[in-house]
Design a protein around this motif. Structure first.
Motif, PDB file in Angstrom:
ATOM      1  N   TRP A   1      39.034  52.029 -36.387  1.00 29.99           N
ATOM      2  CA  TRP A   1      38.990  53.085 -35.382  1.00 29.99           C
ATOM      3  C   TRP A   1      38.356  52.593 -34.092  1.00 29.99           C
TER       4      TRP A   1
ATOM      5  N   GLY B   1      45.372  58.453 -43.124  1.00 36.37           N
ATOM      6  CA  GLY B   1      45.372  57.401 -44.133  1.00 36.37           C
ATOM      7  C   GLY B   1      46.456  56.402 -43.817  1.00 36.37           C
TER       8      GLY B   1
ATOM      9  N   VAL C   1      39.012  58.230 -37.673  1.00 35.75           N
ATOM     10  CA  VAL C   1      38.672  57.617 -38.955  1.00 35.75           C
ATOM     11  C   VAL C   1      39.420  56.302 -39.108  1.00 35.75           C
ATOM     12  N   GLY C   2      39.003  55.538 -40.118  1.00 36.13           N
ATOM     13  CA  GLY C   2      39.693  54.304 -40.468  1.00 36.13           C
ATOM     14  C   GLY C   2      38.858  53.079 -40.157  1.00 36.13           C
TER      15      GLY C   2
ATOM     16  N   GLU D   1      42.944  55.695 -49.368  1.00 38.52           N
ATOM     17  CA  GLU D   1      42.739  57.135 -49.521  1.00 38.52           C
ATOM     18  C   GLU D   1      42.730  57.807 -48.144  1.00 38.52           C
ATOM     19  N   GLU D   2      42.911  59.099 -48.162  1.00 38.79           N
ATOM     20  CA  GLU D   2      42.920  59.882 -46.937  1.00 38.79           C
ATOM     21  C   GLU D   2      41.478  60.108 -46.488  1.00 38.79           C
ATOM     22  N   LEU D   3      41.220  59.924 -45.197  1.00 36.91           N
ATOM     23  CA  LEU D   3      39.897  60.140 -44.617  1.00 36.91           C
ATOM     24  C   LEU D   3      39.968  61.316 -43.659  1.00 36.91           C
ATOM     25  N   THR D   4      38.843  62.020 -43.488  1.00 36.77           N
ATOM     26  CA  THR D   4      38.813  63.193 -42.619  1.00 36.77           C
ATOM     27  C   THR D   4      37.586  63.154 -41.713  1.00 36.77           C
ATOM     28  N   ALA D   5      37.765  63.577 -40.474  1.00 38.36           N
ATOM     29  CA  ALA D   5      36.656  63.732 -39.522  1.00 38.36           C
ATOM     30  C   ALA D   5      36.878  65.030 -38.760  1.00 38.36           C
TER      31      ALA D   5
ATOM     32  N   CYS E   1      48.820  60.539 -39.953  1.00 38.42           N
ATOM     33  CA  CYS E   1      47.727  61.283 -39.335  1.00 38.42           C
ATOM     34  C   CYS E   1      48.156  62.710 -39.017  1.00 38.42           C
TER      35      CYS E   1
ATOM     36  N   VAL F   1      41.889  50.421 -47.490  1.00 47.27           N
ATOM     37  CA  VAL F   1      41.462  51.823 -47.450  1.00 47.27           C
ATOM     38  C   VAL F   1      42.736  52.656 -47.528  1.00 47.27           C
TER      39      VAL F   1
ATOM     40  N   THR G   1      42.885  64.220 -40.192  1.00 44.53           N
ATOM     41  CA  THR G   1      43.051  63.755 -41.570  1.00 44.53           C
ATOM     42  C   THR G   1      44.066  62.621 -41.522  1.00 44.53           C
TER      43      THR G   1
END
Length: 179
Positions: free
Chosen positions: A136, A91, A132-133, A110-114, A49, A108, A89
């Motif tokens: 979460w 993952g 994210v995730g 891939e990298e996630l972004t908020a 993260c 999951v 960001t």
């Protein structure tokens, strides 16, 4: 050698003395990276993260990463009334295998972004959490004290979450007009 101060109470890791020091520090708010779920959410256990905080004019305020800051830290060079943008960001480390356990579980990887734009209030009772995730909401429940981390296993590729807790902040939609 004894402890210098009394430890904070779960789920927060700050004390009343920390709050008094914050008020006198001149900082507009505090930030803590959250990741898990699991015991000791200060240990990433495979969750990667990064958090970047920018001022309203786009200038750099702060950055952090999972495991780098286990405690809340002040957002220096900010004051109540400042608007900041925080971007998470995250993952899960791909270890080559995903053993999530159930047939309906989809990893999951891939990298996630908020991203969230907040206004700093200077009032430590105002708290914004976002992230994210797939797990979460469980991380938030643990941070708020509604769930115990001892009841959780370590994060997996199917069950992880990462984000931030910003104290002394409100989402822009909830914030009163600030000049």
């Amino acid at each position: 050698m004894g402890r210098r101060r009394k430890a904070g109470k779960y789920p927060y890791d700050y004390t009343d003395a920390d709050d008094r020091r914050f008020v006198d520090s001149g900082a507009g708010g505090t930030l803590r990276v959250l990741h898990g779920p699991g015991r000791g959410m200060g240990v990433p256990d495979g969750v990667v993260c990064r958090v970047e905080v920018l001022a309203a004019d786009g200038s750099f305020v702060d950055e952090s990463a999972a495991g780098k800051f286990g405690k809340e830290h002040r957002l220096h060079r900010t004051v109540p009334g400042d608007r900041i943008t925080a971007t998470v960001t995250a993952g899960f480390e791909d270890d080559g295998e995903c053993a999530c356990g159930s047939a309906g579980c989809v990893p999951v990887l891939e990298e996630l972004t908020a991203t969230s734009v907040v206004v700093l209030t200077g009032d430590l009772d105002d708290v914004v959490r976002f992230g994210v995730g797939p797990a979460w909401e469980t991380v938030v429940a643990i941070d708020e004290g509604h769930q115990w981390p001892q009841d959780q296993d370590s994060p997996t590729a199917c069950r992880w979450g990462a984000g931030v807790r910003i104290r002394a902040a409100r989402p822009i939609a909830d914030a009163p007009d600030v000049p």
